[in-house]
Design a protein around this motif. Sequence first.
Motif, PDB file in Angstrom:
ATOM      1  N   ASP A  22      10.457   6.380 -16.871  1.00  0.00           N
ATOM      2  CA  ASP A  22      10.698   7.818 -17.042  1.00  0.00           C
ATOM      3  C   ASP A  22       9.504   8.656 -16.620  1.00  0.00           C
ATOM      4  N   GLY A  23       8.349   8.021 -16.475  1.00  0.00           N
ATOM      5  CA  GLY A  23       7.171   8.742 -16.056  1.00  0.00           C
ATOM      6  C   GLY A  23       6.137   7.800 -15.476  1.00  0.00           C
ATOM      7  N   TYR A  24       5.231   8.340 -14.658  1.00  0.00           N
ATOM      8  CA  TYR A  24       4.191   7.534 -14.021  1.00  0.00           C
ATOM      9  C   TYR A  24       2.918   8.372 -13.947  1.00  0.00           C
ATOM     10  N   LEU A  25       1.930   7.995 -14.770  1.00  0.00           N
ATOM     11  CA  LEU A  25       0.650   8.690 -14.784  1.00  0.00           C
ATOM     12  C   LEU A  25      -0.474   7.731 -14.421  1.00  0.00           C
ATOM     13  N   LEU A  26      -1.553   8.287 -13.899  1.00  0.00           N
ATOM     14  CA  LEU A  26      -2.739   7.494 -13.607  1.00  0.00           C
ATOM     15  C   LEU A  26      -3.701   7.595 -14.789  1.00  0.00           C
ATOM     16  N   SER A  52      -6.505  13.587 -21.380  1.00  0.00           N
ATOM     17  CA  SER A  52      -5.805  13.163 -22.589  1.00  0.00           C
ATOM     18  C   SER A  52      -4.658  14.090 -22.948  1.00  0.00           C
ATOM     19  N   GLU A  53      -4.860  15.405 -22.741  1.00  0.00           N
ATOM     20  CA  GLU A  53      -3.792  16.352 -23.077  1.00  0.00           C
ATOM     21  C   GLU A  53      -2.574  16.168 -22.172  1.00  0.00           C
ATOM     22  N   GLN A  54      -2.807  15.715 -20.932  1.00  0.00           N
ATOM     23  CA  GLN A  54      -1.693  15.466 -20.025  1.00  0.00           C
ATOM     24  C   GLN A  54      -0.894  14.247 -20.475  1.00  0.00           C
ATOM     25  N   VAL A  55      -1.588  13.262 -21.030  1.00  0.00           N
ATOM     26  CA  VAL A  55      -0.908  12.056 -21.512  1.00  0.00           C
ATOM     27  C   VAL A  55       0.002  12.382 -22.702  1.00  0.00           C
ATOM     28  N   VAL A  56      -0.514  13.130 -23.672  1.00  0.00           N
ATOM     29  CA  VAL A  56       0.312  13.452 -24.844  1.00  0.00           C
ATOM     30  C   VAL A  56       1.457  14.380 -24.443  1.00  0.00           C
ATOM     31  N   ASP A  57       1.213  15.290 -23.514  1.00  0.00           N
ATOM     32  CA  ASP A  57       2.295  16.155 -23.027  1.00  0.00           C
ATOM     33  C   ASP A  57       3.353  15.323 -22.309  1.00  0.00           C
ATOM     34  N   ALA A  58       2.912  14.294 -21.580  1.00  0.00           N
ATOM     35  CA  ALA A  58       3.846  13.421 -20.867  1.00  0.00           C
ATOM     36  C   ALA A  58       4.724  12.653 -21.846  1.00  0.00           C
ATOM     37  N   ILE A  59       4.151  12.235 -22.969  1.00  0.00           N
ATOM     38  CA  ILE A  59       4.931  11.532 -23.991  1.00  0.00           C
ATOM     39  C   ILE A  59       6.041  12.448 -24.502  1.00  0.00           C
ATOM     40  N   THR A  67       7.316  14.957 -22.882  1.00  0.00           N
ATOM     41  CA  THR A  67       8.231  15.240 -21.776  1.00  0.00           C
ATOM     42  C   THR A  67       9.278  14.141 -21.619  1.00  0.00           C
ATOM     43  N   VAL A  68       8.836  12.883 -21.584  1.00  0.00           N
ATOM     44  CA  VAL A  68       9.806  11.797 -21.406  1.00  0.00           C
ATOM     45  C   VAL A  68      10.672  11.642 -22.647  1.00  0.00           C
ATOM     46  N   HIS A  69      10.121  11.959 -23.814  1.00  0.00           N
ATOM     47  CA  HIS A  69      10.917  11.886 -25.049  1.00  0.00           C
ATOM     48  C   HIS A  69      12.071  12.874 -25.007  1.00  0.00           C
ATOM     49  N   ARG A  70      11.854  14.018 -24.327  1.00  0.00           N
ATOM     50  CA  ARG A  70      12.927  15.022 -24.189  1.00  0.00           C
ATOM     51  C   ARG A  70      13.971  14.607 -23.159  1.00  0.00           C
ATOM     52  N   GLY A  71      13.734  13.508 -22.472  1.00  0.00           N
ATOM     53  CA  GLY A  71      14.682  13.079 -21.458  1.00  0.00           C
ATOM     54  C   GLY A  71      14.346  13.579 -20.072  1.00  0.00           C
ATOM     55  N   GLU A  72      13.141  14.129 -19.913  1.00  0.00           N
ATOM     56  CA  GLU A  72      12.703  14.615 -18.615  1.00  0.00           C
ATOM     57  C   GLU A  72      11.697  13.638 -18.017  1.00  0.00           C
ATOM     58  N   SER A  73      11.356  13.829 -16.773  1.00  0.00           N
ATOM     59  CA  SER A  73      10.439  12.906 -16.107  1.00  0.00           C
ATOM     60  C   SER A  73       9.090  13.564 -15.861  1.00  0.00           C
ATOM     61  N   GLN A  88      11.275  19.413  -7.827  1.00  0.00           N
ATOM     62  CA  GLN A  88      10.022  20.136  -8.053  1.00  0.00           C
ATOM     63  C   GLN A  88       9.453  19.893  -9.444  1.00  0.00           C
ATOM     64  N   GLY A  89      10.182  19.109 -10.249  1.00  0.00           N
ATOM     65  CA  GLY A  89       9.675  18.739 -11.565  1.00  0.00           C
ATOM     66  C   GLY A  89       9.883  19.767 -12.663  1.00  0.00           C
ATOM     67  N   LEU A  90      10.809  20.713 -12.454  1.00  0.00           N
ATOM     68  CA  LEU A  90      11.046  21.742 -13.465  1.00  0.00           C
ATOM     69  C   LEU A  90      11.838  21.197 -14.645  1.00  0.00           C
ATOM     70  N   SER A  91      11.555  21.699 -15.827  1.00  0.00           N
ATOM     71  CA  SER A  91      12.314  21.332 -17.013  1.00  0.00           C
ATOM     72  C   SER A  91      13.643  22.085 -17.022  1.00  0.00           C
ATOM     73  N   ASN A  92      14.549  21.693 -17.911  1.00  0.00           N
ATOM     74  CA  ASN A  92      15.831  22.395 -18.009  1.00  0.00           C
ATOM     75  C   ASN A  92      15.623  23.883 -18.299  1.00  0.00           C
ATOM     76  N   LYS A  93      14.668  24.175 -19.182  1.00  0.00           N
ATOM     77  CA  LYS A  93      14.396  25.566 -19.542  1.00  0.00           C
ATOM     78  C   LYS A  93      13.889  26.346 -18.334  1.00  0.00           C
ATOM     79  N   GLU A  94      13.011  25.718 -17.549  1.00  0.00           N
ATOM     80  CA  GLU A  94      12.472  26.387 -16.363  1.00  0.00           C
ATOM     81  C   GLU A  94      13.546  26.583 -15.306  1.00  0.00           C
TER      82      GLU A  94
END
Length: 212
Positions: free
Chosen positions: A99-103, A108-115, A117-123, A162-168
């Motif tokens: 569901d996601g691919y980070l380096l 650190s804030e990007q990692v927790v935000d990514a968690i 994001t994927v939990h919401r069903g987004e990538s 483009q990676g937009l969320s449903n809300k965006e």
Amino acid sequence: MINVMLVDDHAILRDGLKTIISLENDMDVVGEATGGSEMVALLKTISPDVIVMDINMPEKNGIELTKIVKKEYPDIKVLILTMYKHEEYFMSALKEGADGYLLKDSPSEQVVDAIRTVHRGESIIHPAMTKKLISYHQQEAQAKEETVLTEREKEVLVCLVQGLSNKEIAGRLFISDKTVKIHVSKIFKKLDVKSRSQVVIYAVQHKLVQLP
């Protein structure tokens, strides 16, 4: 509360992630594993919402483990966190349903935000890997019969790439979140994909969207 499992054979990295996650009010680490056997055993006793997993590990690698998770526990989200920038690892991980691919150089804030994001069903895909994805498929994609999408579905598809969320997406297209979900569901069905990351792969591979 988002229940997180960490799968990485480096104890220092797991400890660091655990400390970072423990500072967040909406998530908690419920299990840790150093490789495939431990992960599979743990999944029989706990039910994480998100697995944060490395690629290079003993026994089975993260790509093989992603395949196992998605087959046996389809509701669990998988976030790959790795040092590997190679296209083959990246593409393989997404094709197996990650569901996601980070380096690992991500803040650190990007990692927790990514968690989240994927939990919401987004990538979520690291920007450097998105560029590799586009380049990879622009070079190797072959002509294919055009998939029949409505004009609105095509607009939503562009937003997904483009990676937009449903809300965006709702804000950009002036439609409701519910309507976005309906369009996304129809796109998934028409393209025969199961995740947003797979939508991105398919759309770029088959040139369904125009990219700069």
